[in-house]
Design a protein around this motif. Structure first.
Motif, PDB file in Angstrom:
ATOM      1  N   ASN A 135       1.053  -1.168   0.002  1.00  0.00           N
ATOM      2  CA  ASN A 135       0.105  -0.031   0.072  1.00  0.00           C
ATOM      3  C   ASN A 135       0.934   1.323  -0.103  1.00  0.00           C
ATOM      4  N   GLU A 136       0.292   2.459   0.257  1.00  0.00           N
ATOM      5  CA  GLU A 136       0.848   3.643   0.237  1.00  0.00           C
ATOM      6  C   GLU A 136      -0.035   4.704   0.905  1.00  0.00           C
ATOM      7  N   ALA A 137       0.677   5.796   0.961  1.00  0.00           N
ATOM      8  CA  ALA A 137       0.042   6.956   1.798  1.00  0.00           C
ATOM      9  C   ALA A 137      -1.443   7.284   1.411  1.00  0.00           C
ATOM     10  N   GLN A 155       6.074   4.602   2.716  1.00  0.00           N
ATOM     11  CA  GLN A 155       7.239   3.755   3.320  1.00  0.00           C
ATOM     12  C   GLN A 155       8.136   3.323   2.302  1.00  0.00           C
ATOM     13  N   ARG A 156       9.680   3.044   2.736  1.00  0.00           N
ATOM     14  CA  ARG A 156      10.632   2.656   1.849  1.00  0.00           C
ATOM     15  C   ARG A 156      10.178   1.568   0.845  1.00  0.00           C
ATOM     16  N   ARG A 187      13.614   2.810  -3.529  1.00  0.00           N
ATOM     17  CA  ARG A 187      13.826   1.346  -3.227  1.00  0.00           C
ATOM     18  C   ARG A 187      15.190   1.856  -2.026  1.00  0.00           C
ATOM     19  N   PRO A 188      14.879   0.993  -0.890  1.00  0.00           N
ATOM     20  CA  PRO A 188      16.463   1.074  -0.047  1.00  0.00           C
ATOM     21  C   PRO A 188      17.351  -0.176  -0.585  1.00  0.00           C
ATOM     22  N   GLU A 221      15.198  -1.564  11.690  1.00  0.00           N
ATOM     23  CA  GLU A 221      15.825  -0.262  11.921  1.00  0.00           C
ATOM     24  C   GLU A 221      15.622   0.830  11.103  1.00  0.00           C
ATOM     25  N   GLY A 222      15.649   0.202   9.765  1.00  0.00           N
ATOM     26  CA  GLY A 222      15.321   1.124   8.619  1.00  0.00           C
ATOM     27  C   GLY A 222      14.039   1.807   8.538  1.00  0.00           C
ATOM     28  N   TYR A 223      13.143   1.086   8.728  1.00  0.00           N
ATOM     29  CA  TYR A 223      11.569   1.712   8.718  1.00  0.00           C
ATOM     30  C   TYR A 223      11.314   2.661   9.887  1.00  0.00           C
TER      31      TYR A 223
END
Length: 261
Positions: A41-43, A64-65, A72-73, A79-81
């Motif tokens: 999903n997304e915002a 989110q990433r 893309r991360p 920890e990243g999120y």
């Protein structure tokens, strides 16, 4: 009485470790609420909620990433999120923010509170537990590209109704705003026992459970509410995506909780 018009959200971005993080700011003079979506999903999934809470609450929703319009991360770590969410709060200068999260976003929300308790004033957790063992490998069968939107929807089959906000047109055809393999990697990082994070804080919390959910059982939801102080449990007759299946009931439950803060 004339209805209150709802302004269009502002799409903006910040850079974190060289990556673009995109978000929607629904604006207004209200108190801040950060919303974190689930996998796939997304915002934009929180547009209806933002409208229902305005003007008392100003909703900011993050792509989110690896989702939506965010880059893309190199990893999908816990920890990243959490770092991304904290970076957005700092970027906007928000103080004592209510954080709402669905599924993946729910774990991110209560882990954000555990690691940065000074910035989170309350939590709204939508249909996710503290012991997760999900498998998203089914999404690897979804098409990468299709010649038209209709063709993509047809190939997605029954899953298409959950992916409306994530369908995009690209130079080489129609596809999704995430890579399925990334979602499999991401959920693998979410899976585990997170009771310590859930119990690390005692700020007010609302846990919303979909009674037909295949992700969170009634027993587990009850245990989460019983073991954590200042936690309210609300159950609605929906599946896992409560805010999409019953947007009116979801917004009413969230608004009633926020009115107590």
């Amino acid at each position: 009485m004339e209805p209150i018009s709802q302004p269009e959200p502002t799409r903006a971005a910040l850079t974190v470790a060289g990556r673009r993080l995109s978000y929607l700011d629904f604006g207004g003079p209200g108190r801040p609420l950060l919303a974190l979506h689930g996998h796939f999903n997304e915002a934009r999934t929180f547009t209806g909620l933002a409208q229902a809470l305005a003007p008392v609450w100003r909703v900011v929703a993050l792509d989110q990433r690896g989702h939506g319009f965010s880059d893309r991360p190199t990893d999908f770590s816990r920890e990243g999120y959490v770092h991304d969410a904290a970076a957005l709060i700092a970027h906007l200068g928000l103080r004592r923010t209510v954080v709402l999260g669905h599924s993946l976003g729910g774990v991110n929300a209560y882990q954000l509170a555990a690691r940065h308790p000074a910035v989170v004033s309350a939590l709204v957790i939508e249909d996710i537990g503290t012991e997760t063992d999900d498998d998203l490998s089914f999404c690897l069968a979804w098409p990468h590209r299709a010649p038209t939107r209709a063709a993509l929807v047809e190939q997605l089959g029954g899953s298409a109704r959950y992916l409306t906000d994530s369908i995009r047109e690209y130079p080489d055809g129609w596809g999704l705003a995430f890579r399925p393999q990334d979602m499999v990697t991401s959920v693998g990082q979410v899976n585990g026992d997170h009771w310590d994070d859930w119990l690390a804080t005692d700020c007010p919390a609302l846990l919303i459970h979909g009674t037909q959910s295949d992700t969170l059982t009634a027993e587990h939801a009850a245990a989460m509410a019983a073991r954590r102080p200042h936690t309210r449990l609300v159950s609605l007759a929906t599946g896992h995506t409560v805010h999409e299946t019953n947007p009116t009931g979801f917004a009413a439950a969230v608004r009633a909780f926020l009115d107590t803060l």
